[in-house]
Design a protein around this motif. Sequence first.
Motif, PDB file in Angstrom:
ATOM      1  N   THR A 196       0.853  -1.191   0.000  1.00 16.14           N
ATOM      2  CA  THR A 196       0.000   0.000   0.000  1.00 16.14           C
ATOM      3  C   THR A 196       0.889   1.241   0.000  1.00 16.14           C
ATOM      4  OG1 THR A 196      -0.049   0.260   2.409  1.00 16.14           O
ATOM      5  CG2 THR A 196      -1.682  -1.249   1.436  1.00 16.14           C
ATOM      6  N   PRO A 197       0.307   2.443  -0.201  1.00  7.95           N
ATOM      7  CA  PRO A 197       1.119   3.664  -0.118  1.00  7.95           C
ATOM      8  C   PRO A 197       1.787   3.835   1.256  1.00  7.95           C
ATOM      9  CG  PRO A 197      -0.961   4.129  -1.192  1.00  7.95           C
ATOM     10  CD  PRO A 197      -1.057   2.718  -0.667  1.00  7.95           C
ATOM     11  N   ASP A 198       1.141   3.340   2.318  1.00 11.47           N
ATOM     12  CA  ASP A 198       1.724   3.448   3.657  1.00 11.47           C
ATOM     13  C   ASP A 198       2.738   2.346   3.945  1.00 11.47           C
ATOM     14  OD1 ASP A 198       0.332   5.734   4.275  1.00 11.47           O
ATOM     15  OD2 ASP A 198      -1.334   4.638   5.187  1.00 11.47           O
ATOM     16  N   HIS A 230      14.391  -4.861   9.007  1.00 10.96           N
ATOM     17  CA  HIS A 230      14.473  -3.465   8.588  1.00 10.96           C
ATOM     18  C   HIS A 230      13.204  -3.079   7.831  1.00 10.96           C
ATOM     19  CE1 HIS A 230      16.064  -5.864   5.286  1.00 10.96           C
ATOM     20  NE2 HIS A 230      15.687  -4.890   4.455  1.00 10.96           N
ATOM     21  N   SER A 231      12.930  -1.788   7.837  1.00 13.87           N
ATOM     22  CA  SER A 231      11.755  -1.255   7.148  1.00 13.87           C
ATOM     23  C   SER A 231      11.948   0.242   6.997  1.00 13.87           C
ATOM     24  CB  SER A 231      10.485  -1.541   7.964  1.00 13.87           C
ATOM     25  OG  SER A 231      10.523  -0.831   9.195  1.00 13.87           O
ATOM     26  N   SER A 232      10.969   0.885   6.430  1.00  7.56           N
ATOM     27  CA  SER A 232      10.969   2.348   6.396  1.00  7.56           C
ATOM     28  C   SER A 232       9.522   2.823   6.417  1.00  7.56           C
ATOM     29  CB  SER A 232      11.696   2.887   5.160  1.00  7.56           C
ATOM     30  OG  SER A 232      11.059   2.460   3.989  1.00  7.56           O
ATOM     31  N   ARG A 233       9.342   4.021   6.866  1.00 12.06           N
ATOM     32  CA  ARG A 233       8.009   4.645   6.872  1.00 12.06           C
ATOM     33  C   ARG A 233       7.826   5.370   5.542  1.00 12.06           C
ATOM     34  NH1 ARG A 233       5.518   3.181  11.404  1.00 12.06           N
ATOM     35  NH2 ARG A 233       6.658   3.405  13.338  1.00 12.06           N
ATOM     36  N   PRO A 234       6.601   5.773   5.236  1.00  8.79           N
ATOM     37  CA  PRO A 234       6.378   6.536   3.995  1.00  8.79           C
ATOM     38  C   PRO A 234       7.136   7.865   4.001  1.00  8.79           C
ATOM     39  CG  PRO A 234       4.296   5.824   4.962  1.00  8.79           C
ATOM     40  CD  PRO A 234       5.373   5.526   5.971  1.00  8.79           C
ATOM     41  N   ASN A 235       7.430   8.346   2.823  1.00  6.91           N
ATOM     42  CA  ASN A 235       8.074   9.645   2.658  1.00  6.91           C
ATOM     43  C   ASN A 235       6.996  10.716   2.780  1.00  6.91           C
ATOM     44  OD1 ASN A 235       9.408  11.946   1.875  1.00  6.91           O
ATOM     45  ND2 ASN A 235      10.313  11.058   0.043  1.00  6.91           N
ATOM     46  N   SER A 236       6.977  11.421   3.897  1.00  7.81           N
ATOM     47  CA  SER A 236       5.962  12.459   4.125  1.00  7.81           C
ATOM     48  C   SER A 236       6.518  13.855   3.861  1.00  7.81           C
ATOM     49  CB  SER A 236       5.431  12.360   5.561  1.00  7.81           C
ATOM     50  OG  SER A 236       6.495  12.544   6.473  1.00  7.81           O
TER      51      SER A 236
END
Length: 176
Positions: A28-30, A71-77
């Motif tokens: 998803t986008p998130d 590891h992961s990353s959050r959306p680019n806000s």
Amino acid sequence: SNSSNGCVRFIRGSNSLGQLDHKSHLRTPDENLVLGQVVADQNIIKNLESDIVNCELEMGDASLHAWRTIHSSRPNSSDQDRVGLAVRYMAGEVEPVHKPAVVRELVTLAAGQYDGQYFDIEDVPSGNYGKEEWAIHKKSMDREWERRKKCKERGLLPSQQFQADSFKEDPRSPES
């Protein structure tokens, strides 16, 4: 990269947990999951939440981590671009898990010589970002997508390789 543009996050010490089961998860986008998978036991993530470390990097910096590191990353806000590059660095003696290999991967020789039978060595670029270099890159990426497609067809993706009793299908997932 920084927290606002979705820098990579690691769970400190998670590489010592061994190989963890994965499950398919809807992209998803998130949650822009490159391989469409997450750690199957999400309690592991919840229990280690205090060990999450943001890996904020300055332009030109790099970060290396062991392949078992969660590891992961959050959306680019933010309004800043974020670009990531994945590099797998391994010894020449490494052999594919599935033999014969689904696709002979193209690899870049970092040092020494490779006399093995499992990988093809990429052509060395002769310059920066010219047509020839982009053609070499495209050849490598085409081979990678072919490998992923064939692995998915054969049920060989990491998210397809765990015990049935630990698998809980996500009904929204196209990979389930």
